[in-house]
Design an enzyme around this catalytic site. Structure first.
Site, PDB file in Angstrom:
ATOM      1  N   ARG A 221      -3.309  -9.929   5.370  1.00 39.80           N
ATOM      2  CA  ARG A 221      -3.678 -10.020   3.944  1.00 39.80           C
ATOM      3  C   ARG A 221      -2.502  -9.523   3.117  1.00 39.80           C
ATOM      4  O   ARG A 221      -2.172  -8.338   3.182  1.00 39.80           O
ATOM      5  CB  ARG A 221      -4.932  -9.175   3.718  1.00 39.80           C
TER       6      ARG A 221
ATOM      7  N   LYS B 251       0.828  -1.209   0.000  1.00 36.65           N
ATOM      8  CA  LYS B 251       0.000   0.000   0.000  1.00 36.65           C
ATOM      9  C   LYS B 251       0.858   1.253   0.000  1.00 36.65           C
ATOM     10  O   LYS B 251       2.042   1.216   0.332  1.00 36.65           O
ATOM     11  CB  LYS B 251      -0.967  -0.022   1.184  1.00 36.65           C
TER      12      LYS B 251
END
Ligand code: 9MG
Length: 295
Positions: free
Chosen positions: A265, A230
């Site tokens: 995740r 991210k």
């Protein structure tokens, strides 16, 4: 951090959350996979899924709609064609729980019908009809539900996110979602919560939220954390490009696990598995709660 629900029921699978588990990300969007038609797409997805399971993924998250900031919504029919054949093929071959990453109630219903054991909704089951479908699937088919916090929607969420206290506000949102799920008859052992890193949050918000993970974990319900590749990882590493964010993502996953996250995740399963294995072997308390640093 011990939780009240150390075993997560996901359809026919039980996932022991006594230690952190790895969720491998399987994006089946056109930019992730072959453009050679449905058969090639399913084959590509199977190949990737087999590799992730061999590397240590214990749950796979299949998504057909990008939730990146600015991503355009995908029509139901397109999402259906991308996701359902992949879930069916994975179900036939792999003995791991399958999660479907979707905000659409129709997709939730159809994905569960072909074998999904978890519904992962970045929108926290707030779309019209989503909560009813998800709660029905949880009660009737034993699927797990992951409710995530997001401020705004993927198209606009990064324009000007604002919080007075991001940890308190995310915690209040998640508590409210849990209360709603419990009221609807969803067993506690089928609920995961997710603070939603990068979803309507600046770098400052993400850092505060990460530091606040122990407070969120104290709710007793298991936390899922997704920070893999991210922008917060890139920003904290001098604007590192996406292709070079895997080592930083593995470190962040490990730190999240130390702070109490139970499901991680990730894209790079093997790096995350190694980070967790080394932590488990080398942690100062030897995993037995005793601090051995003076020995
Ligand atoms: C689909 N998706 C993308 N990022 C995510 C995250 O951080 N958590 C969850 N649950 N899903 C995510």
């Amino acid at each position: 951090m011990p939780t009240d629900a150390p075993v997560l029921q996901c359809g026919g699978h039980a996932l022991d959350l006594g230690q952190p588990r790895i969720m491998g990300i399987l994006n089946v969007t056109p930019d992730s996979f072959s453009d050679g038609g449905q058969y090639a797409r399913v084959e590509d997805a199977l190949t990737r899924a087999r590799a992730m399971v061999a590397e240590g993924a214990e749950i796979l998250d299949v998504g057909g709609e990008s939730t990146r900031p600015g991503a355009a919504p995908v029509a139901l029919e397109d999402e259906r064609q991308r996701v359902l054949p992949v879930i069916e093929a994975l179900r036939a071959e792999l003995d791991v729980p399958l999660s479907v990453d979707t905000m659409k109630p129709e997709m939730m219903r159809e994905a569960v019908a072909v074998g999904a054991g978890m519904l992962n909704d970045v929108n926290g089951f707030r779309a019209e009809g989503a909560l009813a479908v998800a709660m029905g699937a949880a009660r009737e088919r034993g699927v797990a539900l992951c409710a995530m916090h997001m401020q705004g929607d993927p198209q606009s969420m990064q324009r000007a996110p604002h919080y007075d206290d991001v940890v308190d506000e995310v915690r209040a949102f998640l508590e409210q979602r849990v209360a709603e799920l419990l009221r609807g008859g969803v067993p506690r052992g089928q609920i995961l919560l997710d603070p939603g890193f990068g979803f309507g949050k600046t770098l400052e918000h993400n850092v505060a939220l990460f530091r606040g993970l122990p407070r969120l974990a104290a709710s007793g319900l298991p936390l899922l954390v997704g920070v893999s590749r991210k922008s917060m990882i890139g920003q904290l590493l001098d604007d590192r490009p996406v292709a070079d964010r895997d080592p930083g993502s593995a470190v962040a996953a490990l730190l999240a696990a130390q702070a109490g996250a139970r499901v991680l995740r990730v894209h790079d399963v093997s790096a995350t598995r190694d980070a967790l294995a080394l932590y488990s072997a080398l942690r100062p308390d030897g995993g037995d709660g005793q601090d051995n640093r003076g020995n």
